[in-house]
Design a protein around this motif. Structure first.
Motif, short mmCIF file in Angstrom:
data_model
loop_
_atom_site.label_atom_id
_atom_site.label_comp_id
_atom_site.label_asym_id
_atom_site.label_seq_id
_atom_site.Cartn_x
_atom_site.Cartn_y
_atom_site.Cartn_z
N ALA A 164 0.81 -1.21 0.00
CA ALA A 164 0.00 0.00 0.00
C ALA A 164 0.85 1.27 0.00
CB ALA A 164 -0.94 0.00 1.20
N GLY A 165 2.18 1.07 0.00
CA GLY A 165 3.07 2.22 -0.07
C GLY A 165 3.42 2.80 1.29
N ILE A 166 3.13 2.06 2.35
CA ILE A 166 3.43 2.54 3.71
C ILE A 166 4.89 2.25 4.04
CG2 ILE A 166 2.81 2.31 6.14
CD1 ILE A 166 0.02 1.40 5.19
N ALA A 167 5.59 3.22 4.60
CA ALA A 167 7.00 3.07 4.94
C ALA A 167 7.18 1.95 5.95
CB ALA A 167 7.55 4.39 5.50
N GLU A 168 8.34 1.27 5.87
CA GLU A 168 8.58 0.10 6.71
C GLU A 168 8.49 0.43 8.20
OE1 GLU A 168 8.72 -3.16 6.01
OE2 GLU A 168 8.12 -2.44 4.04
N ALA A 169 9.01 1.59 8.60
CA ALA A 169 8.94 1.98 10.02
C ALA A 169 7.49 2.12 10.45
CB ALA A 169 9.69 3.29 10.25
N ASP A 170 6.66 2.67 9.57
CA ASP A 170 5.23 2.82 9.89
C ASP A 170 4.54 1.47 9.90
OD1 ASP A 170 5.43 5.58 10.13
OD2 ASP A 170 5.06 5.92 7.99
N VAL A 171 4.95 0.58 8.99
CA VAL A 171 4.38 -0.77 8.95
C VAL A 171 4.61 -1.47 10.29
CG1 VAL A 171 4.61 -3.08 7.95
CG2 VAL A 171 4.50 -1.08 6.45
N SER A 172 5.84 -1.37 10.80
CA SER A 172 6.16 -2.02 12.08
C SER A 172 5.31 -1.45 13.20
CB SER A 172 7.65 -1.82 12.41
OG SER A 172 8.45 -2.45 11.43
N ARG A 173 5.13 -0.14 13.19
CA ARG A 173 4.34 0.49 14.24
C ARG A 173 2.87 0.07 14.15
NH1 ARG A 173 4.89 5.27 12.81
NH2 ARG A 173 2.77 5.78 12.16
N ILE A 174 2.35 0.01 12.93
CA ILE A 174 0.96 -0.42 12.72
C ILE A 174 0.77 -1.85 13.22
CG2 ILE A 174 -0.75 -1.03 10.96
CD1 ILE A 174 0.32 1.37 9.33
N LYS A 175 1.72 -2.73 12.88
CA LYS A 175 1.62 -4.13 13.29
C LYS A 175 1.63 -4.26 14.82
CE LYS A 175 3.52 -6.41 9.20
NZ LYS A 175 4.56 -7.34 8.69
N GLU A 176 2.47 -3.49 15.49
CA GLU A 176 2.53 -3.55 16.95
C GLU A 176 1.22 -3.06 17.56
OE1 GLU A 176 5.93 -1.34 18.23
OE2 GLU A 176 7.36 -2.64 17.20
N THR A 177 0.69 -1.98 17.00
CA THR A 177 -0.58 -1.43 17.51
C THR A 177 -1.71 -2.42 17.32
OG1 THR A 177 0.17 0.81 16.97
CG2 THR A 177 -2.20 0.50 17.31
N GLU A 178 -1.76 -3.05 16.15
CA GLU A 178 -2.81 -4.03 15.87
C GLU A 178 -2.72 -5.21 16.83
OE1 GLU A 178 -3.60 -3.38 11.09
OE2 GLU A 178 -2.12 -4.84 11.74
N ALA A 179 -1.51 -5.73 17.00
CA ALA A 179 -1.32 -6.90 17.86
C ALA A 179 -1.77 -6.59 19.29
CB ALA A 179 0.13 -7.34 17.85
N ALA A 180 -1.52 -5.37 19.75
CA ALA A 180 -1.88 -4.99 21.12
C ALA A 180 -3.39 -4.92 21.31
CB ALA A 180 -1.26 -3.64 21.46
N ARG A 181 -4.14 -4.70 20.22
CA ARG A 181 -5.59 -4.57 20.30
C ARG A 181 -6.31 -5.92 20.17
NH1 ARG A 181 -7.24 -1.18 15.61
NH2 ARG A 181 -9.33 -1.46 16.47
N ILE A 182 -5.60 -6.94 19.70
CA ILE A 182 -6.22 -8.25 19.45
C ILE A 182 -6.22 -9.07 20.74
CG2 ILE A 182 -5.99 -10.41 18.16
CD1 ILE A 182 -4.70 -8.72 15.90
N PRO A 183 -7.39 -9.53 21.18
CA PRO A 183 -7.45 -10.27 22.45
C PRO A 183 -6.48 -11.45 22.54
CG PRO A 183 -9.65 -9.64 21.81
CD PRO A 183 -8.75 -9.23 20.67
N LEU A 184 -6.27 -12.17 21.42
CA LEU A 184 -5.33 -13.30 21.47
C LEU A 184 -3.87 -12.84 21.41
CD1 LEU A 184 -7.03 -16.14 19.39
CD2 LEU A 184 -6.78 -15.94 21.87
N GLY A 185 -3.65 -11.53 21.32
CA GLY A 185 -2.33 -10.96 21.54
C GLY A 185 -1.37 -10.98 20.37
N ARG A 186 -1.84 -11.28 19.18
CA ARG A 186 -0.94 -11.32 18.03
C ARG A 186 -1.74 -11.18 16.75
NH1 ARG A 186 -1.53 -16.13 15.38
NH2 ARG A 186 -2.51 -17.84 16.54
N ARG A 187 -1.03 -10.86 15.66
CA ARG A 187 -1.62 -10.88 14.32
C ARG A 187 -1.76 -12.33 13.84
NH1 ARG A 187 -0.93 -6.38 11.02
NH2 ARG A 187 -0.08 -7.64 9.34
N GLY A 188 -2.60 -12.54 12.88
CA GLY A 188 -2.82 -13.88 12.37
C GLY A 188 -1.75 -14.30 11.36
#
Length: 259
Positions: free
Chosen positions: A201-225
């Protein structure tokens, strides 16, 4: 005495079934193509990137790579022709190809909206239409890949979320339309899953990492799929033994929908 409408047999598997999987070059599409092939299906893996498709096909001899841009006018007919020419039938269509697009309202652009809907909504519609005569013949099944954001808001990416909401409503409408002919239509709505979608989607790698961490923190099972976890559910929906399930959208997101 209770009438037995359907009894599972050893034939209720994917041996020699023919499946088309779009977006097969990476992520959920690659995992789905591999899972279907391992279950005995002949798989036509479709995608834009030839090398990525070849890498997918290298995982199993049951996968045939078919490079195509599904937005091209002749692409649906060519994809269907490729599958039927090689195997003579189509049993399963997995509409997985799609794009993620961050587009805040203030930056909304007509061309970007059109491009997003062309890939996420129009392309799977036209491919399903092209495959329909063969799916009717086989009483086959369509599995559409939506997103948890097809039915929950995603600020800053409203048009992506809207395109996936469209996929979910297509699923319900097609299911009712095609039920008299025995064609089942269901959808999976994965939550945040490990893939190349954010980078694509054209998102910078540093931003991708931050998005992934934020998403994982919001998921009750504690991780991305993981893509394999989603692919296993595609397999279940595509299984010819799943005879009485249609028009459903199954959310698989580690509990994010509940949070």
């Amino acid at each position: 005495m209770i009438e037995q409408h359907h009894q599972r047999t050893d034939l209720d598997d994917l041996d020699d079934r023919v499946a088309i999987v779009t977006g097969a070059g990476s992520g959920i599409g690659r995992a789905t193509a591999i899972a279907l092939a391992r279950a005995g299906a002949h798989v036509l893996g479709v995608g834009r990137r030839h090398e990525a498709l070849q890498a997918t096909a290298a995982h199993h001899p049951g996968i045939t790579a078919h490079p195509a841009d599904l937005r091209a006018p002749d692409a649906p007919a060519r994809v269907v022709q490729a599958a039927t020419h090689q195997w003579g039938r189509i049993d399963v269509l997995v509409n997985n190809a799609g794009a993620t697009e961050m587009m805040p309202l203030a930056e909304t652009d007509a061309d970007r909206i059109a491009a997003l809907f062309a890939l996420n909504v129009t392309a799977p519609s036209l491919l399903a239409a092209a495959a329909l005569p063969h799916l009717r013949d086989r009483r086959g099944t369509i599995v559409n890949i939506s997103s948890t954001y097809g039915h929950r808001p995603l600020p800053g990416a409203a048009h992506y979320a809207a395109s996936k909401a469209a996929v979910e409503q297509l699923t319900r409408c097609w299911a009712l339309e095609l039920a008299p002919e025995g064609v089942r239509v269901n959808a999976l709505a994965p939550g945040p899953t490990e893939s190349e979608a954010l980078s694509a989607a054209g998102i910078a790698e540093a931003d991708v990492s931050r998005i992934k961490e934020t998403e994982a923190a919001r998921i009750p099972l504690g991780r991305r799929g993981e893509p394999d976890e989603v692919a296993q559910w595609v397999l279940r929906l595509a299984d010819p033994g799943t005879t009485w399930l249609t028009g459903q959208v199954l959310t698989i997101d580690g509990g994010l929908e509940l949070a």
